[in-house]
Design a protein around this motif. Structure first.
Motif, short mmCIF file in Angstrom:
data_model
loop_
_atom_site.label_atom_id
_atom_site.label_comp_id
_atom_site.label_asym_id
_atom_site.label_seq_id
_atom_site.Cartn_x
_atom_site.Cartn_y
_atom_site.Cartn_z
N GLU A 94 0.84 -1.20 0.00
CA GLU A 94 0.00 0.00 0.00
C GLU A 94 0.87 1.25 0.00
OE1 GLU A 94 -3.75 1.92 2.48
OE2 GLU A 94 -3.08 -0.12 2.93
N LEU A 95 1.95 1.24 0.77
CA LEU A 95 2.86 2.38 0.82
C LEU A 95 3.53 2.59 -0.54
CD1 LEU A 95 4.22 4.60 2.44
CD2 LEU A 95 5.90 2.92 3.21
N ASN A 96 3.97 1.49 -1.17
CA ASN A 96 4.58 1.60 -2.49
C ASN A 96 3.59 2.15 -3.51
OD1 ASN A 96 7.11 0.71 -1.72
ND2 ASN A 96 6.64 -1.43 -2.14
N GLU A 97 2.35 1.76 -3.40
CA GLU A 97 1.31 2.29 -4.30
C GLU A 97 1.15 3.79 -4.09
OE1 GLU A 97 -3.47 1.89 -4.85
OE2 GLU A 97 -2.35 0.05 -4.45
N CYS A 98 1.15 4.20 -2.82
CA CYS A 98 1.04 5.63 -2.52
C CYS A 98 2.25 6.39 -3.05
CB CYS A 98 0.89 5.85 -1.02
SG CYS A 98 -0.69 5.31 -0.34
N LYS A 99 3.43 5.81 -2.89
CA LYS A 99 4.65 6.46 -3.39
C LYS A 99 4.63 6.57 -4.91
CE LYS A 99 7.87 5.27 0.29
NZ LYS A 99 9.09 4.51 0.64
N SER A 100 4.12 5.54 -5.57
CA SER A 100 4.08 5.59 -7.04
C SER A 100 3.09 6.64 -7.53
CB SER A 100 3.73 4.22 -7.62
OG SER A 100 2.38 3.89 -7.34
N GLN A 101 2.07 6.92 -6.72
CA GLN A 101 1.11 7.97 -7.08
C GLN A 101 1.64 9.34 -6.71
OE1 GLN A 101 -2.50 6.89 -5.06
NE2 GLN A 101 -2.89 5.14 -6.38
#
Length: 125
Positions: A94-101
């Protein structure tokens, strides 16, 4: 081929494969260390997961000298660790998804900076 969790092995087969007495498996079940499936006729059926768990119990008791009460504690702690590792991995994804956004939505996290670390605490949905 059978699945890892599919109960297909009879108690006699498991006992023979693991070189233990069937009564030992019954004791492990009474102690709550294993929970084999049952047929309608009440025959015990073991999955490969059950067999792996029994192997761990045997390793703890035979090689490390742990009694069954200790084995129970160890197995419970191992399950908790596995659950926490799974939760950590989900949070990392979830954190990686947020970082990619490029951002973390404000309604999803509280960000605190301490000692050069960024702590992100996710709210419950």
């Amino acid at each position: 081929m059978y699945g890892y969790d599919e109960p297909v092995f009879l108690i006699s087969v498991v006992a023979k494969v693991l070189n233990i007495h069937p009564q030992t498996l019954r004791q492990y079940e009474r102690e709550g260390l294993i929970a084999p499936s049952r047929t309608e006729g009440k025959m015990r059926l073991y999955s490969q997961r059950d067999i792996d768990r029994i192997k761990m119990i045997l390793r703890l008791t035979r090689e490390l000298g742990v009694n069954l009460a200790g084995v129970d504690i160890i197995l419970r702690l191992k399950e908790q660790i596995n659950e926490m590792e799974k939760e950590i991995e989900e949070l990392r994804e979830e954190l990686n998804e947020c970082k990619s956004q490029g951002y973390v939505p404000k309604n999803r996290a509280v960000v605190q900076r301490k000692n050069n670390y960024e702590i992100i605490i996710f709210d419950e949905d």
